[in-house]
Scaffold this active site. Sequence first.
Site, PDB file in Angstrom:
ATOM      1  N   HIS A 150      -2.166 -12.469  -2.230  1.00 30.54           N
ATOM      2  CA  HIS A 150      -3.239 -13.107  -1.465  1.00 30.54           C
ATOM      3  C   HIS A 150      -2.883 -14.525  -1.040  1.00 30.54           C
ATOM      4  O   HIS A 150      -3.722 -15.240  -0.495  1.00 30.54           O
ATOM      5  CB  HIS A 150      -4.534 -13.084  -2.275  1.00 30.54           C
ATOM      6  CG  HIS A 150      -5.102 -11.702  -2.418  1.00 30.54           C
ATOM      7  ND1 HIS A 150      -6.251 -11.426  -3.130  1.00 30.54           N
ATOM      8  CD2 HIS A 150      -4.669 -10.513  -1.935  1.00 30.54           C
ATOM      9  CE1 HIS A 150      -6.491 -10.125  -3.085  1.00 30.54           C
ATOM     10  NE2 HIS A 150      -5.542  -9.554  -2.364  1.00 30.54           N
ATOM     11  N   HIS A 173       0.814  -1.209   0.000  1.00 30.96           N
ATOM     12  CA  HIS A 173       0.000   0.000   0.000  1.00 30.96           C
ATOM     13  C   HIS A 173       0.853   1.267   0.000  1.00 30.96           C
ATOM     14  O   HIS A 173       0.359   2.342  -0.353  1.00 30.96           O
ATOM     15  CB  HIS A 173      -0.958  -0.010   1.188  1.00 30.96           C
ATOM     16  CG  HIS A 173      -2.123  -0.912   0.990  1.00 30.96           C
ATOM     17  ND1 HIS A 173      -3.389  -0.628   1.461  1.00 30.96           N
ATOM     18  CD2 HIS A 173      -2.234  -2.108   0.344  1.00 30.96           C
ATOM     19  CE1 HIS A 173      -4.216  -1.603   1.126  1.00 30.96           C
ATOM     20  NE2 HIS A 173      -3.525  -2.519   0.456  1.00 30.96           N
TER      21      HIS A 173
END
EC number: 1.11.1.21
Length: 730
Positions: free
Chosen positions: A259, A96
């Site tokens: 993920h 992020h």
Amino acid sequence: MTENKCPVTGKMSKATAGSGTTNKDWWPNQLNLNILHQNSQLSNPMSKDFNYAEEFKKLDFQALKVDLYMLMTDSQIWWPADYGNYGPFFIRMAWHSAGTYRVGDGRGGGSFGLQRFAPLNSWPDNINLDKARRLLWPIKKKYGNKISWADLMILTGNCALESMGLKTLGFGGGRVDVWEPQEDIYWGSEKEWLGDEREKDDEELENPLAAVQMGLIYVNPEGPNGNPDPLGSAHDVRETFARMAMNDEETVALVAGGHTFGKCHGAASPSYVGPAPEAAPIEEQGLGWKNTYGSGNGDDTIGSGLEGAWKANPTKWTMGYLKTLFKYDWELVKSPAGAYQWLAKNVDEEDMVIDAEDSTKKHRPMMTTADLGLRYDPIYEPIARNYLKNPEKFAHDFAAAWFKLTHRDMGPISRYLGPEVPKESFIWQDPIPLVKHKLITKKDITHIKKKILDSGLSISDLVATAWASASTFRGSDKRGGANGARIRLEPQKNWEVNEPKKLNNVLNTLKQIKENFNSYHSKDKKVSLADIIILGGCVGIEQAAKRAGYNINVPFIPGRTDATQKQTDVKSFAVLEPKGDGFRNYLKTKYVVKPEDMLIDRAQLLTLTAPEMTVLIGGMRVLNCNYNKSKDGVFTNRPECLTNDFFVNLLDMNTVWKPKSEGKDRFEGFDRETGELKWTATRVDLIFGSNSQLRAIAEVYACDDNKEKFIQDFIFAWNKIMNADRFEIK
């Protein structure tokens, strides 16, 4: 009467310095020059002579990595680690940090440590990452100035991946922290978090944005605007990742690889969650999103609103994500927080996910709507299945895409620091050949300058070509610039703003000078076309100053090399094409954004201050460097003579300006007494007399005793642009 009471009314004052109604409140469309002056030394706690690259060399890099590896499993009671491992949490933090980068203007990304400041520190998509940075604080405190927050966040992500079994491609340090929020970055126009006003009727995302909603890194995990539509989500994923310069293979690798680790958090209603860090009470000391549900952390954590992990063993690099994605059918459910997600049906025991806190509990794997896009999108699906069949390729491609994700905004590899910089270079780094020859001497420079003078090229041709070569530079992601002489290659040589036919003639002349010099001298001494282009600009300016009565020397430092077409990704460089270049009075077409705002945007990317921008405009106009030799803004009767005429005539009260076009894009200046047409101008020209701040600067350069100052300041700003990408000489 006390000091803070009004002597007349006796009322207490509510005002403090900087408060009250601002100029921006009164005039919301006012030109924002503040973005040209952010990150000044006044906001920087480090000394003026602080050199981060030199400090980084003192870093015990391996000791730092050992400390980071140990941190991964050093669970803290105030924010316990899921599965006893902070690795996935830190991967999210690093992702992020870097993932805000967008290729359109090069802004965002991880290079400045922006996640520490608003708005990013309080974006909904960054919920609880404040805790990740607090977990890192003891390590940052220990190593101090030797590692920036920007570098530390990315390196921590690398160490997290390595500690969980992935071999990374390497790490390049060199990210320098800033000390304030960055006002130049346009994050969108929405006034509410997760607002969506950025997609046009054809669903194309507004440029240069790379997230579908305000406060998200990329896409809404529940689906477009919260609609659980996997194919619609795949469309959003493709568009947003492309805006970050990722292709379909890189996108699948990143999503599937990312993920592979960790879980989502949605234990209960978001109503239990307090304000983000920027709005949190002072006693929270910069932490936000205080959770009053249960323990407030661990299994009671509330984050994205989705709940669960993607695969068994969420703290190990395995093929579990892709196996689970394709092995099971998926049912749409709502998490305890009310968010749409998908749970696997009829799950085998081996694929059940152990609870993050209680090893006696197990859960079905979950997927987001965006995850299912990899399975059902006709382009993503075969890529994902190919990775499932080829684990080594998947690991390699994820590592390569991760390296690109975390280094894309750092510029050329010459800026990378540390012992883990990969030896391999990549096309997205805009590679430039190393200097492997002797550089030209002062005597050689004098000789070449005479050849340029005798070539028949005009002052404006020389200056405009040098500007076109160097002014592609972006301080945001350190791309572009004169080094490499890519102005002679696709796509730059055919950009409209560069006037291809004229450019080709100039480059052919300069190329001949280069070849003649190199063929005459020994093989160990050469001059590049990149250097000759910039030297040509120096010659042009020196001659223009001489015409104005000043003998000056424009600084020149050789050492540029010439890139090849093979080293130049045409699609990647296409985004550097100017939609407008106010310095050449060029506008590709009419835009919603005003030309003067586009000028400020370009000046900021060029790292110019308001005075530098102003003096460059004045100089470029009198040097007759407008696109297509337009006379707009050429407020002089002696073009190609480096004078302050632009400012003198702009501020002349004997001139009356009137719009020439209905849209007020072009103007005519008439003699106030005779009505005779004197000048024509664009909005970019007239803003230097209209805007109060710019007019104040223009007045300085119009003064009779500042003619030489104008020339010296122009040369200083010019030299800054010509060397903007010369990181080795800074």
